[in-house]
Design a protein around this motif. Structure first.
Motif, mmCIF file in Angstrom:
data_model
loop_
_atom_site.group_PDB
_atom_site.id
_atom_site.type_symbol
_atom_site.label_atom_id
_atom_site.label_comp_id
_atom_site.label_asym_id
_atom_site.label_seq_id
_atom_site.Cartn_x
_atom_site.Cartn_y
_atom_site.Cartn_z
ATOM 1 N N ALA A 139 -111.903 1.870 -99.570
ATOM 2 C CA ALA A 139 -111.455 0.842 -98.628
ATOM 3 C C ALA A 139 -110.055 1.224 -98.174
ATOM 4 O O ALA A 139 -109.369 2.010 -98.832
ATOM 5 N N GLU A 140 -109.645 0.680 -97.034
ATOM 6 C CA GLU A 140 -108.274 0.866 -96.549
ATOM 7 C C GLU A 140 -107.594 -0.500 -96.587
ATOM 8 O O GLU A 140 -107.972 -1.410 -95.849
ATOM 9 N N LEU A 141 -106.646 -0.641 -97.484
ATOM 10 C CA LEU A 141 -106.034 -1.944 -97.736
ATOM 11 C C LEU A 141 -104.779 -2.135 -96.890
ATOM 12 O O LEU A 141 -103.913 -1.254 -96.826
ATOM 13 N N SER A 175 -110.181 12.015 -90.636
ATOM 14 C CA SER A 175 -110.190 11.725 -89.194
ATOM 15 C C SER A 175 -109.767 10.305 -88.858
ATOM 16 O O SER A 175 -109.272 10.050 -87.775
ATOM 17 N N ASP A 176 -109.980 9.354 -89.787
ATOM 18 C CA ASP A 176 -109.800 7.925 -89.461
ATOM 19 C C ASP A 176 -110.765 7.539 -88.332
ATOM 20 O O ASP A 176 -110.408 6.813 -87.404
ATOM 21 N N TYR A 177 -111.971 8.044 -88.456
ATOM 22 C CA TYR A 177 -113.032 7.805 -87.460
ATOM 23 C C TYR A 177 -113.319 6.306 -87.319
ATOM 24 O O TYR A 177 -113.427 5.594 -88.314
ATOM 25 N N HIS A 178 -113.426 5.836 -86.067
ATOM 26 C CA HIS A 178 -113.752 4.436 -85.771
ATOM 27 C C HIS A 178 -114.924 4.351 -84.787
ATOM 28 O O HIS A 178 -115.041 3.362 -84.052
ATOM 29 N N GLY A 179 -115.782 5.385 -84.713
ATOM 30 C CA GLY A 179 -116.849 5.370 -83.702
ATOM 31 C C GLY A 179 -116.227 5.422 -82.321
ATOM 32 O O GLY A 179 -115.230 6.118 -82.096
ATOM 33 N N LEU A 214 -112.259 11.923 -95.650
ATOM 34 C CA LEU A 214 -112.051 10.831 -96.619
ATOM 35 C C LEU A 214 -111.497 9.531 -96.028
ATOM 36 O O LEU A 214 -110.893 8.724 -96.759
ATOM 37 N N HIS A 215 -111.695 9.301 -94.739
ATOM 38 C CA HIS A 215 -111.165 8.059 -94.147
ATOM 39 C C HIS A 215 -111.974 7.757 -92.891
ATOM 40 O O HIS A 215 -111.761 8.367 -91.848
ATOM 41 N N CYS A 216 -112.944 6.819 -93.014
ATOM 42 C CA CYS A 216 -113.852 6.499 -91.910
ATOM 43 C C CYS A 216 -114.197 5.013 -91.923
ATOM 44 O O CYS A 216 -114.331 4.414 -92.982
ATOM 45 N N HIS A 217 -114.362 4.469 -90.737
ATOM 46 C CA HIS A 217 -114.663 3.035 -90.588
ATOM 47 C C HIS A 217 -116.065 2.813 -90.045
ATOM 48 O O HIS A 217 -116.555 3.592 -89.233
ATOM 49 N N SER A 218 -116.681 1.706 -90.477
ATOM 50 C CA SER A 218 -118.004 1.318 -89.985
ATOM 51 C C SER A 218 -117.898 -0.090 -89.401
ATOM 52 O O SER A 218 -116.812 -0.660 -89.324
ATOM 53 N N ASP A 261 -113.542 1.015 -95.004
ATOM 54 C CA ASP A 261 -113.319 -0.092 -94.077
ATOM 55 C C ASP A 261 -112.092 -0.897 -94.491
ATOM 56 O O ASP A 261 -111.747 -0.976 -95.669
ATOM 57 N N HIS A 262 -111.442 -1.499 -93.497
ATOM 58 C CA HIS A 262 -110.254 -2.304 -93.762
ATOM 59 C C HIS A 262 -110.596 -3.498 -94.655
ATOM 60 O O HIS A 262 -111.416 -4.350 -94.283
ATOM 61 N N ASP A 263 -109.974 -3.572 -95.823
ATOM 62 C CA ASP A 263 -109.984 -4.768 -96.658
ATOM 63 C C ASP A 263 -111.374 -5.277 -97.046
ATOM 64 O O ASP A 263 -111.546 -6.481 -97.269
HETATM 65 ZN ZN ZN Z 1 -108.260 3.670 -90.978
#
Ligand code: ZN
Ligand code: AMP
Ligand code: FE
Ligand code: FE
Length: 287
Positions: free
Chosen positions: A61-63, A250-254, A5-9, A37-39
């Motif tokens: 989103a992650e604020l 995971s807070d995946y960021h590639g 439940l926490h991934c970035h693109s 994604d952040h904000d």
């Molecule tokens: Zn994050």
């Protein structure tokens, strides 16, 4: 079902496009994935359009927020917001402002480094970002890797972008109580991201966390790569006492971080609780 439940693109500081992110999630055997994604919600449409069969997509989103730390000061905290209406005016306005300020801030940081002789071009850096993407230090870190100044994003952070030298400029942050209220008014659910990850910097006290629950916070992320066993245990105790939603992710960021998709996961019952509570946007399921 495995749920992350926490991934970035690439809509913020991840390296997979939203379409690649959902494809990677299916390939990793996940049953549900949140794009956070952040904000920004800029990655939602592409991720939804590319959703592989059977994969559930939680739009989020992650604020970036600021809170009292409980010791007389303030600290930066991150708030995961799920299934809110991305057109709610307060949300649209706040994050358009945030993203604009993030761009100015990254340009300033790059400009300071260029003035010091580092081979980075602030204009090119910003021109390379997708529209509505949230600019962050990892973009500058990658430019430094490309220019051969450092070998990795991690090294860029440890040597140059950490905030204890003259290059760092703070980013714009929303007071967390405002963010919680805004997301709630937009029909969404809020979960405190990596709340006790003290390795990353100052964190809030348990008292402040309980106070935020009083202000409408729905849950806490417990299983996160930056949480040690003690942080997880303390969060679990607070969550049990206050009947909070608990998540793992995971807070995946590639390739900007080493963690893999699905490295930490959320219980399906908890995702059901999030969906139950949300009225702002539907959970999408791939055809
Ligand atoms: Zn994050
Ligand atoms: P910013 O929001 O621009 O200040 O950048 C913070 C982002 O940088 C976080 O969301 C992480 O994705 C990333 N980050 C922070 N510290 C590190 C680190 N040591 N190595 C790699 N990425 C990091
Ligand atoms: Fe990030
Ligand atoms: Fe975060």
């Amino acid at each position: 079902m495995r749920i992350d439940l926490h991934c970035h693109s690439t809509a913020s500081d991840g390296t997979d496009s939203p379409a690649d992110l959902v494809a990677a999630a299916a390939a990793a055997g996940l049953g549900a994935l949140a794009i956070t994604d952040h904000d920004t919600t800029a990655g939602w449409a592409e991720a939804a359009a590319a959703l592989p069969p059977g994969l559930r997509l939680v739009r989020g989103a992650e604020l970036t927020c600021v809170a009292e730390d409980g010791r007389g000061g303030t600290c930066t905290i991150h708030l995961l917001a799920y299934l809110f209406d991305p057109q709610a005016q307060a949300v649209v306005d706040e994050y358009a402002r945030t993203r604009a300020e993030r761009r100015t801030r990254l340009r300033t940081m790059a400009g300071r480094m260029a003035a010091d002789g580092y081979p980075v071009d602030p204009d090119a850096l910003l021109a390379d970002l997708p529209p509505d993407a949230s600019a962050g230090r990892p973009h500058l870190a990658q430019a430094l890797v490309r220019a051969g100044v450092v070998e990795s994003v991690t090294e860029a952070f440890t040597k140059l972008l950490h905030g204890r030298n003259g290059y760092y400029v703070p980013s714009r942050k929303t007071p967390v109580r405002d963010a919680i209220a805004m997301v709630r008014a937009a029909g969404g659910v809020t979960v405190l991201a990596h709340g006790f990850a003290h390795r990353r910097g100052p964190v809030i006290t348990a008292e402040v966390l309980v106070d935020l629950v009083g202000g409408g916070l729905d849950g806490v992320e417990i299983d996160h790569p930056d949480h040690d066993p003690d942080a997880r245990a303390r969060l679990r105790a607070i969550a049990a006492e206050h009947d909070l939603i608990v998540t793992g992710s995971s807070d995946y960021h590639g390739t900007n971080k080493t963690v893999r998709l699905g490295a930490e996961t959320t219980d399906p019952g908890m995702l059901a609780a999030i969906v139950d509570r949300a009225t702002g946007a539907d959970l999408l399921v791939g055809a």
